[in-house]
Design an enzyme around this catalytic site. Structure first.
Site, PDB file in Angstrom:
ATOM      1  N   GLU A 223      31.515  33.381  38.951  1.00 30.08           N
ATOM      2  CA  GLU A 223      30.505  34.074  39.755  1.00 30.08           C
ATOM      3  C   GLU A 223      29.131  33.429  39.668  1.00 30.08           C
ATOM      4  O   GLU A 223      28.125  34.087  39.393  1.00 30.08           O
ATOM      5  CB  GLU A 223      30.444  35.555  39.365  1.00 30.08           C
ATOM      6  CG  GLU A 223      31.751  36.266  39.631  1.00 30.08           C
ATOM      7  CD  GLU A 223      31.751  37.733  39.209  1.00 30.08           C
ATOM      8  OE1 GLU A 223      30.689  38.242  38.817  1.00 30.08           O
ATOM      9  OE2 GLU A 223      32.825  38.342  39.280  1.00 30.08           O
TER      10      GLU A 223
ATOM     11  N   ASN B 167      35.497  30.201  39.705  1.00 32.25           N
ATOM     12  CA  ASN B 167      36.069  31.464  40.183  1.00 32.25           C
ATOM     13  C   ASN B 167      34.962  32.337  40.754  1.00 32.25           C
ATOM     14  O   ASN B 167      33.867  32.401  40.186  1.00 32.25           O
ATOM     15  CB  ASN B 167      36.737  32.172  38.996  1.00 32.25           C
ATOM     16  CG  ASN B 167      37.565  33.378  39.396  1.00 32.25           C
ATOM     17  OD1 ASN B 167      38.415  33.290  40.277  1.00 32.25           O
ATOM     18  ND2 ASN B 167      37.335  34.505  38.740  1.00 32.25           N
TER      19      ASN B 167
ATOM     20  N   HIS C 154      39.174  40.855  45.528  1.00 31.36           N
ATOM     21  CA  HIS C 154      38.992  42.304  45.386  1.00 31.36           C
ATOM     22  C   HIS C 154      38.741  42.832  46.803  1.00 31.36           C
ATOM     23  O   HIS C 154      37.611  42.833  47.291  1.00 31.36           O
ATOM     24  CB  HIS C 154      37.822  42.621  44.460  1.00 31.36           C
ATOM     25  CG  HIS C 154      38.050  42.179  43.049  1.00 31.36           C
ATOM     26  ND1 HIS C 154      39.054  42.693  42.279  1.00 31.36           N
ATOM     27  CD2 HIS C 154      37.408  41.267  42.289  1.00 31.36           C
ATOM     28  CE1 HIS C 154      39.028  42.124  41.082  1.00 31.36           C
ATOM     29  NE2 HIS C 154      38.033  41.248  41.067  1.00 31.36           N
TER      30      HIS C 154
ATOM     31  N   GLU D 213      42.379  37.622  41.045  1.00 32.73           N
ATOM     32  CA  GLU D 213      42.081  38.987  40.575  1.00 32.73           C
ATOM     33  C   GLU D 213      42.400  40.015  41.664  1.00 32.73           C
ATOM     34  O   GLU D 213      41.621  40.922  41.934  1.00 32.73           O
ATOM     35  CB  GLU D 213      40.608  39.105  40.162  1.00 32.73           C
ATOM     36  CG  GLU D 213      40.200  38.108  39.093  1.00 32.73           C
ATOM     37  CD  GLU D 213      38.748  38.236  38.670  1.00 32.73           C
ATOM     38  OE1 GLU D 213      38.137  39.305  38.907  1.00 32.73           O
ATOM     39  OE2 GLU D 213      38.208  37.264  38.090  1.00 32.73           O
TER      40      GLU D 213
ATOM     41  N   ASP E  78      43.289  42.955  43.952  1.00 30.51           N
ATOM     42  CA  ASP E  78      43.554  44.385  44.138  1.00 30.51           C
ATOM     43  C   ASP E  78      43.023  44.770  45.516  1.00 30.51           C
ATOM     44  O   ASP E  78      42.151  44.091  46.068  1.00 30.51           O
ATOM     45  CB  ASP E  78      42.961  45.265  43.032  1.00 30.51           C
ATOM     46  CG  ASP E  78      41.508  44.979  42.698  1.00 30.51           C
ATOM     47  OD1 ASP E  78      40.724  44.671  43.619  1.00 30.51           O
ATOM     48  OD2 ASP E  78      41.134  45.056  41.519  1.00 30.51           O
TER      49      ASP E  78
END
Length: 476
Positions: A164, A207, A243, A271, A273
């Protein structure tokens, strides 16, 4: 990955996920028996030479249902929090690897690949880092990379070296982190070079989130990777956190992954979801399943996409509701570990039309002391003068409960403003919660759950005097 990842309390999803299970049945997805090892997600991903990964908390591996799914369904694991800076170097040059080693040992024992997360991130930093001068910060960053990546040298297939580093919004600029402020643009390159020296065999990744489609942020990372490759800076892969929100998978996801792959790096969904408003509707569960299918299919269509990792196993422990109130149900197993329609979609995407038998774990409830008919777990989430809470009550009796009322007493003037999964009334400090029309039966050893939102005056202690149908419960 946002700062949310430090949260470890269970997500407050009881009412939403009970409805999710009902909705899944309504869609024709029934809860199956024990899994056939040949048709798990792990087996399907292995057959395609791809990773199907999961973020785990080593403290939950003692929970039988959690462990069963981690064992059976995934071929790669990543530590949710246990390898971050605050967990591994809480004091300068004093490293601790107990939790990270637990994840590494679990991966090794089960023949799973281990993904390292994360070496340098602006969040979840111990307090001592932010007080350093530029010179000290640079040395601390290099020492931390050497210490952590060096400790796991040869055990990790890839590292999120930098996490990030780019700002939100449309500028495509760098995040105004302590590293950017004090070290300037060169810190990312320094981190990657240090990681290569510490663990030469591991692939090195950058990432980030909100980079799943072609936009200013993903293009800024694309330009950085292109520059690194041109100048020989070691970088091997790019992670896309994914996400996502139900119904909003970017239409250019595959082409975005492909443009990075064309630079000569691997890509990963790191990651995943897909959240929705709670309680979830049957329509949103169906859309979520289609969305999971789209993401996995996009990865499989890109030769250099190494695989897909979900950020957790079960909605029970998802970070989403704590950060996005009113949102949740984001993973492929519900709070009770029942597979959702999204499980089927992922499996079919991996298996090319093969319908697998999902793993449905069979938790073994603990045996209560004699005389205890119920056990209560109370999980609050408090802020300023507000709070939410989940109440779980296990039926420790020998027979099923048909129709239930849970009572308890507030001790500091708390007031309930709304509730889910139960009809809740309050008279002074006394609270009574009655089952909804669809969740009144609780088998022996089973658990009922409901949640509510309320206000407090600055103190929010745990209620006392919990009862189930008039019988006193213990807390646990």
């Amino acid at each position: 990955m946002h700062p949310h990842r430090s949260r470890t309390r269970p997500a407050l999803l009881a009412g939403a996920l009970a409805l999710a299970t009902v909705a899944a049945v309504g869609l024709g997805f029934t809860r199956p028996g024990p899994a056939d090892a040949a048709t798990t997600l792990k087996a399907l991903a292995d057959a395609k030479g791809r990773d199907i990964g999961v973020a785990i908390d080593p403290n939950r591996l003692n929970e039988s249902a959690y462990r069963q799914l981690a064992d059976a369904e995934f071929n790669l694991v990543v530590a949710e929090n246990a390898m971050k800076w605050d967990a591994t170097e809480p004091n300068r040059r004093q490293f601790t690897f107990t939790q990270g080693d637990a994840v590494a040992s679990y991966a090794a024992a089960g023949g799973k690949r281990l993904y390292g997360h994360t070496l340098v991130w602006h969040s979840q930093l111990p307090g001592w880092v932010s007080g350093l001068s530029a010179t000290e910060l640079r040395q601390a960053m290099l020492d931390h990379i050497a210490g952590v990546a060096g400790h796991y040298r040869g055990k990790v297939v890839a590292w999120d070296v930098v996490n990030e580093a780019f700002a939100d919004g449309g500028s495509g600029g760098r995040r105004d982190s302590v590293f950017q402020q004090r070290l300037g643009d060169g810190w990312i390159e320094e981190a990657f070079r240090a990681a290569r020296a510490a663990d030469p065999a591991a692939k090195l990744c950058i990432n980030d989130y909100s980079t799943d489609g072609v936009n200013a942020k993903s293009t800024a990372i694309y330009n950085l990777v292109r520059d690194f490759k041109a100048r020989g800076v070691p970088i091997d892969c790019v992670g896309f956190q994914a996400h996502l929100i139900v119904g909003q998978v970017p239409g250019d996801l595959q082409s975005n992954l492909q443009r990075f792959a064309d630079l000569g790096v691997d890509v990963r969904i790191t990651e995943l979801d897909i959240r929705m408003p709670t309680p979830p509707s049957a329509a949103n569960l169906a859309t979520q399943a289609a969305d999971y299918r789209k993401v996995v299919t996009a990865c499989l269509a890109v030769t250099r996409c190494a695989g897909v990792t979900t950020w957790g196993i079960t909605d029970r422990y998802s970070w989403i509701p704590d950060v996005f109130p009113g949102q949740g149900a984001a993973l492929i197993w519900d709070e009770n570990y029942a597979p959702k329609p999204a499980y089927q979609a992922v499996a079919e995407a991996l298996g090319g039309g093969v319908t697998p038998t999902p793993t449905t774990p069979t938790p073994t409830p603990s045996t209560p002391p004699p005389g205890d008919g119920c056990t209560v777990t109370y999980v609050p989430n408090t802020w300023n003068t507000g709070f939410t809470a989940e109440v779980r009550v296990r039926n420790d009796g020998a027979t099923a409960v048909n129709g239930w009322t849970v009572g308890f007493t507030f001790g500091a003037g708390q007031r309930i403003t709304n509730a889910w999964n139960a009809t809740v009334t309050q008279s002074g400090s006394q609270v009574s919660a009655r089952n909804a029309s669809w969740n009144g039966t609780v088998p022996a050893g089973g658990t009922l759950s409901f949640g509510f939102q309320g206000t407090h005056g600055g103190s929010n202690p745990t209620p006392t005097g919990f009862t189930l149908n008039g019988s006193t419960c213990r807390t646990g």
